[in-house]
Motif scaffolding. Structure first.
Motif, PDB file in Angstrom:
ATOM      1  N   PHE A   1      11.677  72.202  15.256  1.00  0.00           N
ATOM      2  CA  PHE A   1      11.831  70.889  14.654  1.00  0.00           C
ATOM      3  C   PHE A   1      11.689  70.934  13.149  1.00  0.00           C
ATOM      4  N   GLY A   2      12.181  69.899  12.522  1.00  0.00           N
ATOM      5  CA  GLY A   2      11.982  69.641  11.107  1.00  0.00           C
ATOM      6  C   GLY A   2      11.619  68.175  10.967  1.00  0.00           C
ATOM      7  N   GLU A   3      10.717  67.866  10.063  1.00  0.00           N
ATOM      8  CA  GLU A   3      10.326  66.471   9.913  1.00  0.00           C
ATOM      9  C   GLU A   3      10.087  66.127   8.455  1.00  0.00           C
ATOM     10  N   VAL A   4      10.235  64.860   8.154  1.00  0.00           N
ATOM     11  CA  VAL A   4       9.934  64.323   6.830  1.00  0.00           C
ATOM     12  C   VAL A   4       9.050  63.101   7.030  1.00  0.00           C
ATOM     13  N   GLY A   5       8.253  62.818   6.023  1.00  0.00           N
ATOM     14  CA  GLY A   5       7.366  61.665   6.085  1.00  0.00           C
ATOM     15  C   GLY A   5       7.029  61.180   4.698  1.00  0.00           C
ATOM     16  N   ASN A   6       6.421  60.005   4.659  1.00  0.00           N
ATOM     17  CA  ASN A   6       6.082  59.413   3.377  1.00  0.00           C
ATOM     18  C   ASN A   6       4.846  58.546   3.531  1.00  0.00           C
ATOM     19  N   HIS A   7       3.938  58.654   2.576  1.00  0.00           N
ATOM     20  CA  HIS A   7       2.752  57.803   2.532  1.00  0.00           C
ATOM     21  C   HIS A   7       3.142  56.526   1.806  1.00  0.00           C
ATOM     22  N   TRP A   8       3.294  55.410   2.533  1.00  0.00           N
ATOM     23  CA  TRP A   8       3.826  54.202   1.907  1.00  0.00           C
ATOM     24  C   TRP A   8       2.816  53.456   1.046  1.00  0.00           C
ATOM     25  N   ARG A   9       1.566  53.810   1.040  1.00  0.00           N
ATOM     26  CA  ARG A   9       0.566  53.117   0.225  1.00  0.00           C
ATOM     27  C   ARG A   9       0.495  53.636  -1.204  1.00  0.00           C
ATOM     28  N   LYS A  10       1.236  54.677  -1.514  1.00  0.00           N
ATOM     29  CA  LYS A  10       1.241  55.200  -2.884  1.00  0.00           C
ATOM     30  C   LYS A  10       1.958  54.200  -3.791  1.00  0.00           C
ATOM     31  N   PRO A  11       1.562  54.110  -5.090  1.00  0.00           N
ATOM     32  CA  PRO A  11       2.232  53.174  -6.003  1.00  0.00           C
ATOM     33  C   PRO A  11       3.729  53.452  -6.140  1.00  0.00           C
ATOM     34  N   ASP A  12       4.105  54.720  -6.247  1.00  0.00           N
ATOM     35  CA  ASP A  12       5.516  55.080  -6.288  1.00  0.00           C
ATOM     36  C   ASP A  12       5.875  55.659  -4.919  1.00  0.00           C
ATOM     37  N   PHE A  13       6.737  54.955  -4.173  1.00  0.00           N
ATOM     38  CA  PHE A  13       7.044  55.305  -2.786  1.00  0.00           C
ATOM     39  C   PHE A  13       7.513  56.749  -2.627  1.00  0.00           C
ATOM     40  N   TRP A  14       8.316  57.257  -3.556  1.00  0.00           N
ATOM     41  CA  TRP A  14       8.901  58.578  -3.398  1.00  0.00           C
ATOM     42  C   TRP A  14       7.994  59.706  -3.857  1.00  0.00           C
ATOM     43  N   LYS A  15       6.806  59.424  -4.354  1.00  0.00           N
ATOM     44  CA  LYS A  15       5.895  60.499  -4.769  1.00  0.00           C
ATOM     45  C   LYS A  15       5.001  60.979  -3.638  1.00  0.00           C
ATOM     46  N   GLY A  16       4.875  60.247  -2.546  1.00  0.00           N
ATOM     47  CA  GLY A  16       3.972  60.633  -1.469  1.00  0.00           C
ATOM     48  C   GLY A  16       4.640  61.310  -0.299  1.00  0.00           C
ATOM     49  N   TYR A  17       5.876  61.810  -0.462  1.00  0.00           N
ATOM     50  CA  TYR A  17       6.596  62.364   0.675  1.00  0.00           C
ATOM     51  C   TYR A  17       6.115  63.774   1.024  1.00  0.00           C
ATOM     52  N   TYR A  18       6.429  64.196   2.241  1.00  0.00           N
ATOM     53  CA  TYR A  18       6.196  65.570   2.674  1.00  0.00           C
ATOM     54  C   TYR A  18       7.331  65.974   3.599  1.00  0.00           C
ATOM     55  N   TRP A  19       7.512  67.242   3.775  1.00  0.00           N
ATOM     56  CA  TRP A  19       8.464  67.775   4.742  1.00  0.00           C
ATOM     57  C   TRP A  19       7.813  68.986   5.398  1.00  0.00           C
ATOM     58  N   ASP A  20       8.199  69.255   6.611  1.00  0.00           N
ATOM     59  CA  ASP A  20       7.721  70.456   7.283  1.00  0.00           C
ATOM     60  C   ASP A  20       8.631  70.813   8.434  1.00  0.00           C
ATOM     61  N   GLY A  21       8.401  71.953   8.990  1.00  0.00           N
ATOM     62  CA  GLY A  21       9.148  72.440  10.129  1.00  0.00           C
ATOM     63  C   GLY A  21       8.247  73.333  10.958  1.00  0.00           C
ATOM     64  N   GLY A  22       8.644  73.582  12.185  1.00  0.00           N
ATOM     65  CA  GLY A  22       7.815  74.431  13.020  1.00  0.00           C
ATOM     66  C   GLY A  22       8.409  74.628  14.393  1.00  0.00           C
ATOM     67  N   ILE A  23       7.604  75.213  15.238  1.00  0.00           N
ATOM     68  CA  ILE A  23       7.988  75.456  16.629  1.00  0.00           C
ATOM     69  C   ILE A  23       6.831  75.007  17.513  1.00  0.00           C
ATOM     70  N   VAL A  24       7.157  74.331  18.607  1.00  0.00           N
ATOM     71  CA  VAL A  24       6.141  73.772  19.490  1.00  0.00           C
ATOM     72  C   VAL A  24       6.430  74.208  20.925  1.00  0.00           C
ATOM     73  N   TYR A  25       5.408  74.702  21.595  1.00  0.00           N
ATOM     74  CA  TYR A  25       5.498  74.996  23.032  1.00  0.00           C
ATOM     75  C   TYR A  25       5.021  73.766  23.781  1.00  0.00           C
ATOM     76  N   LYS A  26       5.803  73.314  24.771  1.00  0.00           N
ATOM     77  CA  LYS A  26       5.456  72.118  25.548  1.00  0.00           C
ATOM     78  C   LYS A  26       5.158  72.542  26.987  1.00  0.00           C
ATOM     79  N   HIS A  27       3.903  72.412  27.372  1.00  0.00           N
ATOM     80  CA  HIS A  27       3.470  72.796  28.716  1.00  0.00           C
ATOM     81  C   HIS A  27       3.418  71.542  29.601  1.00  0.00           C
ATOM     82  N   ARG A  28       4.069  71.606  30.752  1.00  0.00           N
ATOM     83  CA  ARG A  28       4.109  70.457  31.657  1.00  0.00           C
ATOM     84  C   ARG A  28       2.750  70.255  32.320  1.00  0.00           C
ATOM     85  N   LEU A  29       2.221  69.030  32.206  1.00  0.00           N
ATOM     86  CA  LEU A  29       0.965  68.681  32.859  1.00  0.00           C
ATOM     87  C   LEU A  29       1.203  67.933  34.165  1.00  0.00           C
ATOM     88  N   ALA A  30       2.172  67.030  34.175  1.00  0.00           N
ATOM     89  CA  ALA A  30       2.472  66.237  35.375  1.00  0.00           C
ATOM     90  C   ALA A  30       3.952  65.900  35.400  1.00  0.00           C
TER      91      ALA A  30
END
Length: 154
Positions: A55-84
């Protein structure tokens, strides 16, 4: 940064082109503290209802005074184990590493949480994801919250 996001999306499309049973995942939601989040990924099913997601994701902290200064991006890999497993749904535990940047500071982190998926007749899935992120090497250490999304089969 745009080049990196474009490269992640190209990698997801390339991986999906070779696997007919994979799913494109699209999620969006809110994380604490005051964060909007959007995720795009590719889910590859494994045996017994388990799965692996890139996956890849982007996000933003909307409480910052300048909306576009609080953003982040990341990526990774996730293993999903079935529980039920239910008649039309499944509950999974998600865990895996991630990497990215927030305000031009790189970080490594771990993601864990739960995911409930409901399958419709046409093969699409509705997903409700609870996620917890612990990030290292910068000030945005903890993020947790809920995401709503869809999984579209290829």
């Amino acid at each position: 940064m745009e080049k990196l996001i474009f490269a992640l999306l190209c990698a997801v499309v390339t991986i999906g082109a070779s696997a007919q049973d994979g799913k494109l995942t699209v999620n969006a939601g809110f994380l604490f503290p005051s964060t909007l989040n959007a995720t795009v990924g590719y889910e590859h099913p494994l045996a017994y209802g388990n799965a692996l997601e890139v996956f890849g994701e982007v996000g933003n902290h909307w409480r910052k005074p300048d909306f576009w200064k609080g953003y982040y991006w990341d990526g990774g890999i996730v293993y999903k184990h079935r529980l039920a497993r239910y008649k039309n749904g499944m509950l999974r535990f998600r865990f895996g590493p991630q990497f990215g940047a927030v305000e031009r500071k790189f970080f490594l982190g771990l993601e864990g949480g739960f995911e409930y998926s409901y399958v419709f007749r046409n093969g699409w899935e509705f997903s409700l994801t609870q996620k917890n992120n612990v990030n290292f090497i910068h000030g945005d250490t903890f993020r947790n919250g809920m995401l709503l999304g869809f999984k579209i089969p290829f």
